[in-house]
Structure formats: structure tokens, C-alpha cells
Design a protein around this motif. Structure first.
Motif, PDB file in Angstrom:
ATOM      1  N   LYS A 144     150.850 -70.700  12.331  1.00 13.61           N
ATOM      2  CA  LYS A 144     150.912 -71.406  13.446  1.00 13.61           C
ATOM      3  C   LYS A 144     152.524 -71.507  14.154  1.00 13.61           C
ATOM      4  CE  LYS A 144     149.412 -73.487  17.421  1.00 13.61           C
ATOM      5  NZ  LYS A 144     148.873 -74.733  18.016  1.00 13.61           N
ATOM      6  N   ILE A 145     153.106 -71.156  15.545  1.00 18.25           N
ATOM      7  CA  ILE A 145     154.680 -71.540  15.286  1.00 18.25           C
ATOM      8  C   ILE A 145     153.860 -73.119  16.058  1.00 18.25           C
ATOM      9  CG2 ILE A 145     156.050 -71.788  16.512  1.00 18.25           C
ATOM     10  CD1 ILE A 145     156.496 -68.891  16.404  1.00 18.25           C
TER      11      ILE A 145
ATOM     12  N   ILE B   6     151.353 -66.396  17.695  1.00 20.21           N
ATOM     13  CA  ILE B   6     151.932 -65.807  16.262  1.00 20.21           C
ATOM     14  C   ILE B   6     152.904 -67.254  15.863  1.00 20.21           C
ATOM     15  CG2 ILE B   6     154.040 -66.539  18.275  1.00 20.21           C
ATOM     16  CD1 ILE B   6     155.687 -63.865  17.380  1.00 20.21           C
TER      17      ILE B   6
ATOM     18  N   ASP C 201     143.006 -70.670  20.543  1.00 24.37           N
ATOM     19  CA  ASP C 201     142.678 -72.555  19.900  1.00 24.37           C
ATOM     20  C   ASP C 201     141.386 -73.006  21.223  1.00 24.37           C
ATOM     21  OD1 ASP C 201     144.826 -72.129  21.470  1.00 24.37           O
ATOM     22  OD2 ASP C 201     145.475 -73.990  21.133  1.00 24.37           O
ATOM     23  N   HIS C 202     141.524 -72.083  22.452  1.00 27.49           N
ATOM     24  CA  HIS C 202     140.999 -72.805  23.761  1.00 27.49           C
ATOM     25  C   HIS C 202     139.134 -72.255  23.385  1.00 27.49           C
ATOM     26  CE1 HIS C 202     145.298 -72.817  26.476  1.00 27.49           C
ATOM     27  NE2 HIS C 202     144.564 -74.259  25.619  1.00 27.49           N
TER      28      HIS C 202
ATOM     29  N   GLY D 211     155.591 -69.801  21.328  1.00 28.04           N
ATOM     30  CA  GLY D 211     154.465 -69.085  20.815  1.00 28.04           C
ATOM     31  C   GLY D 211     153.261 -69.983  21.741  1.00 28.04           C
ATOM     32  N   ASN D 212     154.096 -70.487  22.764  1.00 26.54           N
ATOM     33  CA  ASN D 212     153.112 -70.761  23.892  1.00 26.54           C
ATOM     34  C   ASN D 212     153.478 -69.664  24.992  1.00 26.54           C
ATOM     35  OD1 ASN D 212     154.403 -74.828  23.658  1.00 26.54           O
ATOM     36  ND2 ASN D 212     152.290 -73.791  23.280  1.00 26.54           N
TER      37      ASN D 212
ATOM     38  N   GLY E 270     144.718 -69.044  24.637  1.00 23.61           N
ATOM     39  CA  GLY E 270     144.789 -68.560  23.242  1.00 23.61           C
ATOM     40  C   GLY E 270     143.580 -69.117  22.867  1.00 23.61           C
TER      41      GLY E 270
HETATM   42  P1  AMP Z   1     149.762 -76.821  22.740  1.00 22.19           P
HETATM   43  O1  AMP Z   1     151.253 -77.271  23.121  1.00 22.19           O
HETATM   44  O2  AMP Z   1     150.453 -76.078  21.047  1.00 22.19           O
HETATM   45  O3  AMP Z   1     148.691 -76.875  23.074  1.00 22.19           O
HETATM   46  O4  AMP Z   1     149.734 -75.170  23.120  1.00 22.19           O
HETATM   47  C1  AMP Z   1     149.408 -74.587  24.219  1.00 22.19           C
HETATM   48  C2  AMP Z   1     148.815 -73.243  24.144  1.00 22.19           C
HETATM   49  O5  AMP Z   1     150.356 -72.138  23.591  1.00 22.19           O
HETATM   50  C3  AMP Z   1     147.877 -73.113  23.284  1.00 22.19           C
HETATM   51  O6  AMP Z   1     146.778 -73.368  23.784  1.00 22.19           O
HETATM   52  C4  AMP Z   1     147.682 -71.817  22.712  1.00 22.19           C
HETATM   53  O7  AMP Z   1     147.106 -71.145  23.415  1.00 22.19           O
HETATM   54  C5  AMP Z   1     149.493 -71.703  23.305  1.00 22.19           C
HETATM   55  N1  AMP Z   1     150.483 -71.421  21.646  1.00 22.19           N
HETATM   56  C6  AMP Z   1     150.342 -72.492  21.415  1.00 22.19           C
HETATM   57  N2  AMP Z   1     150.749 -72.293  19.710  1.00 22.19           N
HETATM   58  C7  AMP Z   1     150.885 -70.678  19.584  1.00 22.19           C
HETATM   59  C8  AMP Z   1     151.196 -70.038  19.150  1.00 22.19           C
HETATM   60  N3  AMP Z   1     151.971 -70.347  17.466  1.00 22.19           N
HETATM   61  N4  AMP Z   1     150.845 -68.523  19.033  1.00 22.19           N
HETATM   62  C9  AMP Z   1     150.334 -68.659  20.279  1.00 22.19           C
HETATM   63  N5  AMP Z   1     149.992 -69.398  21.375  1.00 22.19           N
HETATM   64  C10 AMP Z   1     149.989 -70.644  21.066  1.00 22.19           C
END
Ligand code: AMP
Ligand code: ZN
Length: 452
Positions: free
Chosen positions: A258-259, A252, A219-220, A17-18, A217
Motif C-alpha cells: 500500500k502506498i 493502490i 481500511d475504513h 494513494g489517498n 477506503g
Molecule cells: P491515511 O492517511 O493513510 O489514513 O489514509 C487516508 C485514507 O486514504 C485511507 O483511509 C484510505 O481510504 C486512503 N488511502 C490511503 N492510502 C491509500 C492507497 N495506497 N490507496 C488507496 N487509498 C488509500
């Protein structure tokens, strides 16, 4: 084109996902390069400051990981940075012109925060220096936040003394007695920078005060980028928008959600490889969706992506014996269709449709196809210019087996059990165990299985 992409917090493996965020940024950058722009790309590595929530709650992710793994936070950052870069390479993501990490820029961050503080944007609490969002009339414009509506029920009390729920730490002072592995002296006490600060400081340092594109992403949007904008525009104080364009990649999903690591969906690029998929099959799967659309991951989707990519390679690899030739009218039309798609907000699904159409057009010569494949791959990087169909199935170590094969064997085993052929049933179970699948027989005759 100056382009900054928010990079990973290196406290754990980056899951698939990241990686979507970086495949998106890379495709955008390749598309700009293909259109003739010179792109200067910066990706940061967050190795300090990102708390377990995106806001000011919880503990620093790196410190948590250090405790969990009984290791040094610096070592953890180094290891996960290395693994992340290896995944980028596997996905043919071009290295940025600048890699920068937060812990290398603490001095710059303190100087930036001093400017904010001197400008009257901040207030100090025992827990650190906070940005007063009520002083920014435009606060939340990126996310179109409804601040009036939100303030009412918002939890201000999470940090004692915070004036507004959305005020955020520019500097976090270590609590008395707190023993952090990563901390520095500052005018606001010993501690660490707030997460958002690094991206404002490093993007401005490497791209200049104003630049063209900032990616991340979705979520930012509500917290991280909203706060980056607030503090950068307060710092620059020139009345201009800080960044010209913000582009955000969607998620994704796995079974609709969300993964993410926390929901147990932390599939890694190396897991795809272990199961025999070339990493570019995943890149192809991602590009079949527009970056602003959510998309779904499943092993079935990986299988169809592989089948689709294989059909393309069947044609493009066969044509490769001919050197690239000049494009005739029909070939040029396909290239134009591809260009129109890419130039329309990076419409990769339509661009792939153009690649497929070219591969099926029997008016095209092998030389034309070879020339087209180079153009397509310059942007998409899915291997049409250099991979052979057989490359998509990685040499399986003896432990890999597809989900479909597991299901076929389990059906056979269930039939054997129903016929009381326990020798055959055990034989199948042992075989599955040897290829990394654990079968468990539940009461009532049901069998479940999982990857070991
Ligand atoms: P996280 O470690 O969950 O904070 O994720 C870091 C970044 O990876 C997030 O800010 C998103 O932009 C991106 N990200 C995390 N999960 C997903 C996902 N399932 N699909 C797409 N981007 C993701
Ligand atoms: Zn960032």
C-alpha cells in the motif's frame, strides 16, 4: 442520491494513494449524474480526533503534526486542506455540495453523544466516554467481524477500564496536565471527540438520518465504518439500517505494498506534475483498474497510461473540429457498451475499453466522435473532450527528466567509466545533478541514483 465520502485527515500532504479514494467517489458521482440522478455529495475534513492508530491508541494526528512542525494545529489543518482541494481540482474532481469539518461541529457531536449516553450505550472512564459494543447485537456486520474469535486474544488493556476490545471512544478526555491545542468542554470532561463521531453527526446533519451511499477506503471497513454504523443506529434507534449502500475503494500499491507515507511512498500529485505528467494521466491510470481491485503504481505504469491516453486524444482531438453530431447506429452501440460497463458496478476498465473501441472505429464520423467524447468525459473526466495530445506532457521545467532517460544516461556513464573516460563520466553526473538526480558511486564500481 445522498452521498457521503470520508475525507482526509489534514495533518500532512495527501499522497496519490489517498487521492484514489476521491477519484473513485467522483467517478461514481459523475456516473450517477450522467444516468440522470441528482446527487448531493458531502465530504468531511477531519481536523481533530483521528489518532495515530485508527483505534483508540496514540495521540491526535493534528497534535502530533503541530509538535513536529512547531506550528499551530489550526494553521496546519488549514494549509493541508487547501493543498488537498488544489489536488482535487487538478484531478477534475467536482467539489462536493457540502464541505464540513469536524471542529465546526463540536456542539452537534456533544449532543449526539449525550443521546447515546442517555440511551445506555456508553460508559465513562477517566479517559473519556466509551461506546459499549457488546450492547449492539449487530456490531461488526459490515466487516463481518468474527467477534467471538477476536475477543480471546484481543488487547483490551490498551485503554484502562475498557470493557471490550472493540469499544471505542465517543469522547476523549484530555489527560491531566495534557496541553492540547484543540480541546473543548463536555459533560465528560475537557477533551476532543472520537474520530468516528464526526462522520455520523455530519452525514446525518447534511443528508438526513438515512441516506443512500457512503464511500471510503477499504481500511475504513473494520474500525471506522463499523463504529460509525454502531453509534448511528444506536442514535437513530428506528430498527432500520442507517445507510443503504457502502462502497469502498481498494488500495493502490507501490512495489506490492500500500502506498503510504510511513513506508516512504508518499508520492504527491505535485510530484507527478514536477515530472511532467498531466494529473489526468494519473486519473486515467486509476480508472484502468476497477475500484474494488488493488492496482500498482510505478513510473512505467504512468508512462504507459500516458501513451494510452495520448492515443485516445490523437483521435478525439483530431475529430474536435467537427461539432457534435447525431449518433448513428455504430456510434450508439459504443455508447451503449460504455453505459453497460459504467452501470455494472462502475466498471471503469470496461468503460475505457469502450472508449478505445470507439476511437478505433473508422465507421464513426468526426461529429459522432465529438459527441461521444462529451458523454465519456462526463463520467470519466480523462480529458477526451478537451485536451490535446501535447497537453499530457507538461512544460518541463529544466529540472524534470524521466526515469527511462536517467537509466539511459547512467548506462552511458557506466560505459564511460569502464573505458576510464572520467571526463565524460563526470559530465554526465553533473548534468544529472542539474536536473535533480543524485548519483552515488558505491565501492565495487556500482552506481546508485535517487531523485534529489
Ligand atoms: P491515511 O492517511 O493513510 O489514513 O489514509 C487516508 C485514507 O486514504 C485511507 O483511509 C484510505 O481510504 C486512503 N488511502 C490511503 N492510502 C491509500 C492507497 N495506497 N490507496 C488507496 N487509498 C488509500
Ligand atoms: Zn469517516
Amino acid at each position: 442520491v445522498g452521498m457521503y465520502s470520508c475525507g482526509p485527515t489534514v495533518y500532512a500532504d495527501q499522497h496519490i494513494g489517498n487521492m484514489r479514494a476521491y477519484v473513485f467517489a467522483d467517478t461514481l458521482k459523475r456516473a450517477l449524474g450522467w444516468k440522470g440522478f441528482v446527487v448531493r455529495h458531502v465530504i468531511n475534513i477531519t481536523d481533530v480526533g483521528h489518532l495515530t492508530s485508527d483505534a483508540d491508541e496514540g495521540d491526535d494526528k493534528l497534535e502530533v503534526a503541530a509538535r513536529r512542525e512547531h506550528r499551530n494545529a489550526w494553521e496546519i489543518a488549514e494549509q493541508y486542506t487547501r493543498d488537498f482541494k488544489a489536488d482535487l481540482e487538478r484531478l477534475r474532481i467536482i467539489e462536493p455540495d457540502v464541505w464540513c469539518k469536524a471542529t465546526d461541529h463540536i456542539g452537534e457531536m456533544i449532543r449526539f453523544a449525550e443521546v447515546l449516553d442517555a440511551g445506555g450505550w456508553c460508559y465513562q472512564l477517566p479517559s473519556g466516554l466509551y461506546f459499549d459494543t457488546s450492547k449492539d447485537r449487530d456490531y461488526g456486520k459490515l466487516a463481518r467481524l468474527d467477534l467471538a474469535g477476536q475477543q480471546a486474544g484481543a488487547r483490551v488493556e490498551v485503554v484502562a477500564g475498557k470493557r471490550n476490545a472493540r469499544d471505542f471512544a465517543v469522547w476523549r478526555a484530555s489527560a491531566p496536565g495534557e496541553n492540547r491545542q484543540m480541546e473543548w468542554d463536555s459533560p465528560w470532561g475537557r477533551g476532543a471527540p472520537g474520530w468516528h463521531l464526526e462522520c455520523s453527526v455530519m452525514s446525518i446533519e447534511y443528508l438526513g438520518p438515512h441516506f443512500d451511499i457512503h464511500t471510503g477506503g477499504v481500511d475504513h471497513i473494520p474500525v471506522h465504518h463499523t463504529n460509525e454504523i454502531a453509534q448511528s443506529e444506536a442514535y437513530l434507534a428506528d430498527g432500520r439500517p442507517w445507510v443503504r449502500w457502502w462502497l469502498h475503494g481498494e488500495f493502490i500499491n507501490l512495489r506490492g505494498a500500500k502506498i503510504s507515507k510511513s513506508t516512504g511512498g508518499g508520492v504527491l500529485i505535485t510530484d507527478l506534475i514536477d515530472r511532467g505528467y498531466h494529473p489526468l494521466v494519473y486519473r486515467y491510470l486509476l480508472l484502468q483498474a476497477h475500484y474494488r481491485s488493488q492496482t500498482e503504481f510505478s513510473w512505467e505504469a504512468m508512462d504507459s497510461a500516458r501513451a494510452g491516453l495520448r492515443r485516445l486524444l490523437d483521435r478525439f482531438a483530431a475529430a474536435r473540429s467537427e461539432p457534435a453530431g447525431r449518433l448513428g447506429a455504430a456510434a450508439a452501440e459504443h455508447l451503449e457498451a460504455f453505459d453497460r460497463a459504467i452501470s455494472d458496478d462502475l466498471n471503469t476498465p470496461r468503460a475505457i475499453a469502450a472508449v478505445v473501441a470507439a476511437s478505433r472505429d473508422d465507421r464513426l464520423t468526426d461529429g459522432e466522435l465529438t459527441a461521444l467524447a462529451r458523454e465519456f468525459d462526463a463520467v470519466l473526466a480523462i480529458g477526451v473532450a478537451d485536451l490535446a495530445p501535447a497537453d499530457l506532457d507538461l512544460k518541463r521545467s529544466d529540472v524534470a527528466i524521466s526515469e527511462a532517460e536517467v537509466k539511459t544516461l547512467l548506462a552511458e556513464r557506466n560505459a564511460a567509466r569502464a573505458a576510464r573516460d572520467f571526463a565524460r563520466s563526470d559530465q554526465i553526473r553533473d548534468h544529472l545533478a542539474s536536473v535533480g538526480v543524485t548519483v552515488e558511486d558505491q565501492p565495487g564500481g556500482v552506481s546508485t541514483w535517487r531523485w534529489t
